[in-house]
Design a protein around this motif. Structure first.
Motif, short mmCIF file in Angstrom:
data_model
loop_
_atom_site.label_atom_id
_atom_site.label_comp_id
_atom_site.label_asym_id
_atom_site.label_seq_id
_atom_site.Cartn_x
_atom_site.Cartn_y
_atom_site.Cartn_z
N PRO A 105 11.43 45.40 10.09
CA PRO A 105 11.03 44.00 9.87
C PRO A 105 9.54 43.92 9.56
O PRO A 105 8.76 44.79 9.95
N PRO A 106 9.15 42.89 8.85
CA PRO A 106 7.72 42.76 8.54
C PRO A 106 6.93 42.52 9.83
O PRO A 106 7.47 42.00 10.81
N PRO A 107 5.66 42.89 9.85
CA PRO A 107 4.86 42.65 11.07
C PRO A 107 4.69 41.15 11.29
O PRO A 107 4.74 40.37 10.35
N PRO A 108 4.52 40.78 12.54
CA PRO A 108 4.33 39.34 12.80
C PRO A 108 3.00 38.87 12.22
O PRO A 108 2.09 39.68 12.01
N PRO A 109 2.90 37.59 11.92
CA PRO A 109 1.62 37.10 11.39
C PRO A 109 0.53 37.24 12.45
O PRO A 109 0.80 37.25 13.64
N PRO A 110 -0.72 37.35 12.01
CA PRO A 110 -1.80 37.49 13.01
C PRO A 110 -1.91 36.21 13.86
O PRO A 110 -1.61 35.11 13.40
N LEU A 111 -2.29 36.42 15.09
CA LEU A 111 -2.47 35.28 16.00
C LEU A 111 -3.75 34.52 15.61
O LEU A 111 -4.73 35.13 15.17
N PRO A 112 -3.72 33.23 15.79
CA PRO A 112 -4.97 32.49 15.50
C PRO A 112 -6.04 32.87 16.53
O PRO A 112 -5.72 33.27 17.64
N PRO A 113 -7.28 32.74 16.17
CA PRO A 113 -8.33 33.05 17.14
C PRO A 113 -8.27 32.07 18.33
O PRO A 113 -7.84 30.93 18.18
N PRO A 114 -8.68 32.54 19.49
CA PRO A 114 -8.66 31.61 20.66
C PRO A 114 -9.66 30.46 20.46
O PRO A 114 -10.64 30.63 19.75
N PRO A 115 -9.36 29.32 21.05
CA PRO A 115 -10.31 28.19 20.88
C PRO A 115 -11.65 28.50 21.56
O PRO A 115 -11.73 29.19 22.53
N ARG A 116 -12.72 27.95 20.99
CA ARG A 116 -14.06 28.15 21.55
C ARG A 116 -14.28 27.11 22.63
O ARG A 116 -13.92 25.96 22.47
N PRO A 117 -14.95 27.55 23.71
CA PRO A 117 -15.22 26.54 24.77
C PRO A 117 -16.29 25.56 24.39
O PRO A 117 -17.07 25.58 23.58
#
Length: 117
Positions: A105-117
């Motif tokens: 299967p294709p790799p999962p899409p990259p995770l979004p960056p974590p929110p900045r505080p």
């Protein structure tokens, strides 16, 4: 006799023991009678590609005349077309190779960056 009559009566072949004026034995293989080329005349010694050749004695056959050592296991074989007679002198045609494994299967899409505080 015709192959269509033979097939309708449950037979695969017709054997003519006195064909060509009584000078030859002829075997008519009727297994391809329903193929598109079923009305083509085949006069070569080796059969057409839809025919699977086998040599030896089928495993479940009762053959009391054979001594145990004389029984040859059934095997697939191929016909040497350089001969003028039906034969089992070459290895069988290679079956198609095993199917290729499925693609991963294709790799999962990259995770979004974590929110900045």
């Amino acid at each position: 006799p015709s192959c269509w009559e033979a097939r309708a009566n449950g037979y695969d072949t017709i054997q003519l023991t006195r064909s060509f004026g009584g000078f030859s034995f002829e075997l008519m293989d009727c297994r391809g009678a329903d193929l598109p080329s079923g009305r083509s005349r085949w006069e070569e010694a080796c059969p057409p590609s839809h025919v699977e050749l086998r040599a030896g004695v089928p495993a479940k056959r009762y053959a009391p005349a054979f001594i145990d050592d004389a029984v040859v296991e059934e095997r697939l074989c191929g016909c040497d077309s350089s001969k003028s007679y039906l034969n089992c002198l070459v290895p069988p045609p290679s079956p198609p190779g095993p199917p290729l494994p499925p693609l991963p299967p294709p790799p999962p899409p990259p995770l979004p960056p974590p929110p900045r505080p």
